[in-house]
Design an enzyme around this catalytic site. Structure first.
Site, short mmCIF file in Angstrom:
data_model
loop_
_atom_site.label_atom_id
_atom_site.label_comp_id
_atom_site.label_asym_id
_atom_site.label_seq_id
_atom_site.Cartn_x
_atom_site.Cartn_y
_atom_site.Cartn_z
CG HIS A 159 13.99 27.94 -10.22
ND1 HIS A 159 14.82 26.91 -9.84
CD2 HIS A 159 14.77 29.05 -10.27
CE1 HIS A 159 16.04 27.38 -9.67
NE2 HIS A 159 16.03 28.67 -9.92
CB CYS B 99 18.12 19.37 -8.37
SG CYS B 99 18.31 19.87 -10.08
CG ASP C 239 18.52 22.95 -6.70
OD1 ASP C 239 18.11 22.17 -7.57
OD2 ASP C 239 18.39 24.18 -6.78
CB SER C 240 21.16 22.94 -10.36
OG SER C 240 19.89 23.53 -10.26
CB CYS D 49 11.17 22.83 -12.33
SG CYS D 49 12.59 23.96 -12.35
CD GLU E 215 18.29 31.41 -10.63
OE1 GLU E 215 19.33 32.04 -10.37
OE2 GLU E 215 17.80 30.55 -9.88
N1 DGL Z 1 16.87 22.78 -9.93
C1 DGL Z 1 16.47 22.55 -11.30
C2 DGL Z 1 15.32 21.55 -11.32
O1 DGL Z 1 14.59 21.36 -10.38
C3 DGL Z 1 16.06 23.82 -12.00
C4 DGL Z 1 17.19 24.72 -12.32
C5 DGL Z 1 18.21 24.14 -13.28
O2 DGL Z 1 17.94 24.06 -14.49
O3 DGL Z 1 19.27 23.77 -12.81
O4 DGL Z 1 15.12 20.94 -12.34
#
Ligand code: DGL
Length: 265
Positions: A186, A73, A10-11, A184, A152
């Site tokens: 989050h 992600c 993931d990011s 997403c 976050e």
């Molecule tokens: N992990 C990213 C997603 O699911 C969200 C956070 C980001 O913008 O990197 O899109």
């Protein structure tokens, strides 16, 4: 049967919501998780930059002998799945098809909402997944810039986040959807606020569980599952600060976040 790890990336930390579902369903599968917290966030970045990052991480996980890759992600999955599949001879799955599948199975009216980062929504990946499903559903998609930042910051329930949710979700709510995909990593953390803004009749769907089921099927189909008696050890890599990853990771995932190593690009 193989004790090779499943690679998940993931990011940043958000993909740990997907990992939670994976560990719960497949407790004896070892996982190596890469959180690119040093280059977070991906959502506002151009697709070709996110693609480059995803390919780099795919290589790191392949070098760790991953037997299957999970792109946890949405922003990365929306641009990098095909390229990752072309580059690696292991199964590669994202979170978009599983999320769409879960929403289609849930919706009665066929009117489905999707929310995600600017990058995910601009990519059109959810619409492509809906088209490929062969079902007659109508999507209403909305980008929700700001949601990730609130999560976050540990703020999932303030007046400010409620006001933002009311504003960003209005087009989806007004479209009369009966199901909303939290597209997403989050957004499951904001489920209560999102649910308040959407109203009680709208069902919120996250892709985590459905992704875990798909992993289980792929492992079984490829005879890749870990031996049933094995006990899984998980490894975590971060391109950002190790202590922050460990602390926040425990919030997203739980006590499994133990061995965290720093990755230098
Ligand atoms: N992990 C990213 C997603 O699911 C969200 C956070 C980001 O913008 O990197 O899109």
């Amino acid at each position: 049967m193989t004790a090779r790890p499943i690679g998940v990336f993931d990011s940043g930390l958000g993909g740990l919501t997907v990992l939670r579902a994976l560990i719960d369903l497949l407790p004896n599968e070892p996982v190596v998780y890469f959180g690119d917290t040093g280059r977070f966030p991906y959502g506002p970045k151009p697709g070709d930059e996110v693609l480059k990052y995803a390919l780099q991480i795919g290589d790191v996980l392949a070098e760790r002998d991953a037997k299957l890759l999970v792109v946890a992600c949405n922003s990365a999955a929306s641009v990098a799945l095909d390229a990752l599949r072309a580059r690696h001879d292991i199964p590669v799955i994202g979170v978009i098809d599983p999320g769409m599948r879960a929403a289609i199975a849930t919706s009665r009216s066929g009117r489905i909402g999707v929310i995600g980062t600017v990058g995910t929504i601009a990519s059109g990946a959810y619409q492509r997944a809906a088209d490929a499903s062969g079902t007659d559903v109508t999507l209403t998609c909305a980008a929700c810039p700001g949601f990730v930042e609130f999560v976050e910051a540990g703020d999932v329930d303030s007046d400010q986040v409620h006001v933002l949710a009311e504003r960003l979700l209005a087009p989806v709510r007004d479209a009369g959807v009966d199901t909303l995909v939290l597209g997403c990593t989050h957004y499951p953390m904001l489920a209560r606020t999102i649910g308040d803004a959407m109203g009680r009749d709208v069902i919120l769907v996250s892709s985590a569980d459905e992704t875990a089921f798909e992993v289980r099927e792929l492992l079984a189909a490829g005879d890749l599952a870990a031996p049933p008696e094995s006990s899984a050890r998980h490894a975590f890599l971060t391109s950002g600060d190790v202590e922050t990853f460990r602390r926040l990771g425990a919030r997203f995932l739980g006590p499994e976040v133990a061995s965290v190593q720093r990755w230098e690009w």
